[in-house]
Every structure is written in structure tokens, then in C-alpha cells.
Scaffold this motif. Structure first.
Motif, PDB file in Angstrom:
ATOM      1  N   PRO A  76       0.858  -1.230  -0.071  1.00 23.60           N
ATOM      2  CA  PRO A  76       0.111  -0.213  -0.029  1.00 23.60           C
ATOM      3  C   PRO A  76       0.796   1.308   0.158  1.00 23.60           C
ATOM      4  CG  PRO A  76      -0.572  -1.530   1.917  1.00 23.60           C
ATOM      5  CD  PRO A  76       0.610  -1.989   1.299  1.00 23.60           C
ATOM      6  N   ALA A  77       0.184   2.279  -0.614  1.00 21.88           N
ATOM      7  CA  ALA A  77       0.747   3.818  -0.325  1.00 21.88           C
ATOM      8  C   ALA A  77       0.099   4.220   1.059  1.00 21.88           C
ATOM      9  CB  ALA A  77       0.201   4.643  -1.527  1.00 21.88           C
ATOM     10  N   TRP A  78       0.788   4.412   2.010  1.00 22.80           N
ATOM     11  CA  TRP A  78       0.531   4.606   3.292  1.00 22.80           C
ATOM     12  C   TRP A  78       0.230   6.393   3.273  1.00 22.80           C
ATOM     13  CZ3 TRP A  78      -0.896   0.373   5.749  1.00 22.80           C
ATOM     14  CH2 TRP A  78      -0.201  -0.603   5.575  1.00 22.80           C
ATOM     15  N   ASP A  79      -1.037   6.632   3.746  1.00 21.35           N
ATOM     16  CA  ASP A  79      -1.339   8.098   3.742  1.00 21.35           C
ATOM     17  C   ASP A  79      -2.222   8.204   5.069  1.00 21.35           C
ATOM     18  OD1 ASP A  79      -2.583  10.469   3.190  1.00 21.35           O
ATOM     19  OD2 ASP A  79      -2.699  10.141   1.066  1.00 21.35           O
ATOM     20  N   ARG A  80      -1.212   9.195   5.758  1.00 21.96           N
ATOM     21  CA  ARG A  80      -2.021   9.446   7.330  1.00 21.96           C
ATOM     22  C   ARG A  80      -3.549  10.411   7.097  1.00 21.96           C
ATOM     23  NH1 ARG A  80       0.112   8.859  12.749  1.00 21.96           N
ATOM     24  NH2 ARG A  80      -1.175  10.285  14.041  1.00 21.96           N
ATOM     25  N   ARG A  81      -3.608  10.837   5.970  1.00 19.51           N
ATOM     26  CA  ARG A  81      -4.692  11.409   5.773  1.00 19.51           C
ATOM     27  C   ARG A  81      -5.940  10.651   6.072  1.00 19.51           C
ATOM     28  NH1 ARG A  81      -4.255  14.280   0.204  1.00 19.51           N
ATOM     29  NH2 ARG A  81      -3.503  12.262  -0.286  1.00 19.51           N
ATOM     30  N   ILE A  82      -5.721   9.388   5.434  1.00 22.01           N
ATOM     31  CA  ILE A  82      -7.092   8.480   5.706  1.00 22.01           C
ATOM     32  C   ILE A  82      -7.359   8.094   6.964  1.00 22.01           C
ATOM     33  CG2 ILE A  82      -7.869   6.244   4.887  1.00 22.01           C
ATOM     34  CD1 ILE A  82      -5.719   6.389   2.473  1.00 22.01           C
ATOM     35  N   TYR A  83      -6.303   8.332   8.207  1.00 24.14           N
ATOM     36  CA  TYR A  83      -6.666   7.947   9.393  1.00 24.14           C
ATOM     37  C   TYR A  83      -8.017   8.864  10.089  1.00 24.14           C
ATOM     38  CZ  TYR A  83      -5.995   7.529  14.465  1.00 24.14           C
ATOM     39  OH  TYR A  83      -6.499   7.473  15.783  1.00 24.14           O
ATOM     40  N   ILE A  91     -12.222  11.798  -0.452  1.00 23.89           N
ATOM     41  CA  ILE A  91     -12.580  12.200  -1.954  1.00 23.89           C
ATOM     42  C   ILE A  91     -10.968  13.013  -2.429  1.00 23.89           C
ATOM     43  CG2 ILE A  91     -13.597  13.631  -3.436  1.00 23.89           C
ATOM     44  CD1 ILE A  91     -16.100  13.021  -2.055  1.00 23.89           C
ATOM     45  N   ASP A  92     -10.547  13.818  -1.541  1.00 29.38           N
ATOM     46  CA  ASP A  92      -9.505  14.549  -2.161  1.00 29.38           C
ATOM     47  C   ASP A  92      -8.183  13.271  -2.195  1.00 29.38           C
ATOM     48  OD1 ASP A  92     -10.622  16.944  -1.942  1.00 29.38           O
ATOM     49  OD2 ASP A  92      -9.713  17.428   0.078  1.00 29.38           O
ATOM     50  N   VAL A  93      -8.210  12.533  -1.347  1.00 23.66           N
ATOM     51  CA  VAL A  93      -7.168  11.521  -1.657  1.00 23.66           C
ATOM     52  C   VAL A  93      -7.386  10.740  -2.978  1.00 23.66           C
ATOM     53  CG1 VAL A  93      -6.098   9.231  -0.618  1.00 23.66           C
ATOM     54  CG2 VAL A  93      -6.635  11.297   0.886  1.00 23.66           C
ATOM     55  N   LEU A  94      -8.579  10.273  -2.975  1.00 25.87           N
ATOM     56  CA  LEU A  94      -8.926   9.652  -4.366  1.00 25.87           C
ATOM     57  C   LEU A  94      -8.727  10.307  -5.679  1.00 25.87           C
ATOM     58  CD1 LEU A  94     -11.957   7.994  -3.032  1.00 25.87           C
ATOM     59  CD2 LEU A  94      -9.689   6.558  -3.379  1.00 25.87           C
ATOM     60  N   HIS A  95      -9.017  11.519  -5.359  1.00 28.39           N
ATOM     61  CA  HIS A  95      -8.742  12.608  -6.642  1.00 28.39           C
ATOM     62  C   HIS A  95      -7.204  12.385  -7.085  1.00 28.39           C
ATOM     63  CE1 HIS A  95     -12.416  15.320  -6.248  1.00 28.39           C
ATOM     64  NE2 HIS A  95     -12.949  13.775  -6.832  1.00 28.39           N
ATOM     65  N   GLY A 150     -12.492   9.316 -14.723  1.00 30.78           N
ATOM     66  CA  GLY A 150     -11.490   8.927 -14.033  1.00 30.78           C
ATOM     67  C   GLY A 150     -11.632   9.417 -12.578  1.00 30.78           C
ATOM     68  N   TRP A 151     -10.590   9.261 -11.905  1.00 31.61           N
ATOM     69  CA  TRP A 151     -10.618   9.700 -10.438  1.00 31.61           C
ATOM     70  C   TRP A 151     -10.817  10.996 -10.296  1.00 31.61           C
ATOM     71  CZ3 TRP A 151     -10.552   5.482  -7.440  1.00 31.61           C
ATOM     72  CH2 TRP A 151     -10.098   4.379  -8.151  1.00 31.61           C
ATOM     73  N   ALA A 152     -10.441  11.984 -11.216  1.00 33.39           N
ATOM     74  CA  ALA A 152     -10.900  13.365 -10.883  1.00 33.39           C
ATOM     75  C   ALA A 152     -12.176  13.380 -10.967  1.00 33.39           C
ATOM     76  CB  ALA A 152     -10.050  14.306 -12.054  1.00 33.39           C
ATOM     77  N   ASP A 153     -13.057  12.672 -11.590  1.00 31.21           N
ATOM     78  CA  ASP A 153     -14.389  12.745 -11.948  1.00 31.21           C
ATOM     79  C   ASP A 153     -15.018  12.200 -10.736  1.00 31.21           C
ATOM     80  OD1 ASP A 153     -14.005  13.804 -14.547  1.00 31.21           O
ATOM     81  OD2 ASP A 153     -13.329  11.664 -15.269  1.00 31.21           O
ATOM     82  N   LEU A 154     -14.649  11.643  -9.775  1.00 30.14           N
ATOM     83  CA  LEU A 154     -15.254  11.013  -8.619  1.00 30.14           C
ATOM     84  C   LEU A 154     -16.005  12.431  -7.834  1.00 30.14           C
ATOM     85  CD1 LEU A 154     -15.862   8.621  -7.002  1.00 30.14           C
ATOM     86  CD2 LEU A 154     -13.833   9.191  -5.863  1.00 30.14           C
ATOM     87  N   ARG A 155     -17.400  12.215  -7.844  1.00 33.72           N
ATOM     88  CA  ARG A 155     -18.245  13.217  -7.178  1.00 33.72           C
ATOM     89  C   ARG A 155     -19.535  12.777  -6.532  1.00 33.72           C
ATOM     90  NH1 ARG A 155     -22.391  13.523 -10.396  1.00 33.72           N
ATOM     91  NH2 ARG A 155     -22.091  12.759 -12.768  1.00 33.72           N
TER      92      ARG A 155
END
Length: 179
Positions: A76-83, A91-95, A150-155
Motif C-alpha cells: 500500500p501507499a500509506w497515507d496518514r490523511r485516511i486515518y 475524496i481529495d485522496v482519491l482525486h 477517471g479519479w478526478a471525476d469522482l463526485r
């Protein structure tokens, strides 16, 4: 069309004497549920070209068990923002996912994951899967979403919920006990 699979961390131990919530480990039922969910997604033929996760201990242990059941090593790409993130932060992370990622697995926490599904999937009459998520998104449950673009279209309201599986759906011994 991207595919996003959301895995809530498995059942953690409240009895472990850790000083921070971030460090809480899984309990025995959680370890079993993580392996069970990995086996189920392997059986369903899922594949992930990108994995992003909270670095909390209960998530790292969930990924270890999930990978064991899935039969593949996860990096995984570990991302503390998900905690403990809000749906908006998720959504910001997914974008920010790579444009060439076709199928991503995000492993994190509630209420953020549940809120994310309810935000992205429109509330339409007769959507039994969404109704189940709205009742409860239990530990080790998996939801899969798809949308156009795409990922940027997630809304908000732009996705379809194609899968919602709880550990108890696969093994009654993994059923609810007030988690």
C-alpha cells in the motif's frame, strides 16, 4: 471506468493497553475476518493495481490478513490523511490517485468510509446495497463503487455501488456483537 473497493479495518481490540487509538491492534475475530474477506475477493476475481491505506496499526494488520486470504502481497501507499478522515478528505485522496489506476483498494476507518459511500452513491428507491450501508458499515466490510470518467471525476451522487459484503455474510461466527 475506475473501480474503487473500500475495506474498513477489521475488528480491533479495546482491551490492549496501548496509549494511542492509532496503535490499537486487531483482536482474534478481526484477524479471522480480514483473511475471510481476502479469500472472498480472490474468489470473486478482484484485482487491484493501486492500494492506499491508513497507517494505523489496525489497518496494517487488516491488510496483512486480507493479503493472506487474497493470496497476494499488498504494497500500500500509506497515507496518514485516511486515518479517521471525513468523506471530503477521502475524496481529495482519491482525486490524487494515478490516472492509470483502474482498480484501487482503500483501507480505512469509519465513519469516513460509510459517509463516503453514502455521499457518492445517490439515494434512490430500491437500492438494497446502499440501504445496507446506511444501516451499518461494520468492521472488515467491503464496498465496491464504479463511475464514468477517471479519479478526478469522482463526485457526490456520481457512483454506483456494485458490491457490499460483510464478514457475517460469509461466516456467521463473524457476526455482530455491538461493534
Amino acid at each position: 471506468m475506475p473501480t474503487l473497493t473500500l475495506l474498513r479495518h477489521a475488528k480491533s481490540s479495546w482491551n490492549d493497553p496501548v496509549s494511542r487509538d492509532f496503535d490499537r491492534p486487531l483482536n482474534a475475530r478481526g484477524r479471522k475476518a480480514a483473511v475471510t474477506m481476502g479469500r472472498e475477493l480472490r474468489r470473486e476475481g478482484l484485482a487491484f493495481d493501486h492500494v492506499i491505506a491508513s497507517p494505523a496499526t489496525r489497518v496494517t494488520e487488516t491488510i496483512d490478513g486480507f493479503a493472506q486470504g487474497f493470496g497476494e502481497t499488498m504494497a500500500p501507499a500509506w497515507d496518514r490523511r485516511i486515518y479517521l478522515a471525513s468523506a471530503a478528505t477521502l475524496i481529495d485522496v482519491l482525486h490524487g490517485l494515478p490516472a492509470d489506476a483502474a482498480s484501487a483498494l482503500m483501507v480505512g476507518h469509519n465513519p469516513g468510509l460509510e459517509d463516503l459511500v453514502l455521499l457518492l452513491v445517490p439515494d434512490t428507491a430500491g437500492d438494497a446495497l446502499r440501504a445496507e450501508v446506511e444501516i451499518k458499515y461494520p468492521t472488515a466490510a467491503v464496498a465496491t463503487l464504479e463511475w464514468e470518467g477517471g479519479w478526478a471525476d469522482l463526485r457526490e451522487g456520481g457512483a454506483r455501488l456494485t458490491r457490499f459484503v460483510r464478514p457475517r455474510d460469509l461466516d456467521a461466527s463473524l457476526g455482530p456483537d455491538g461493534d
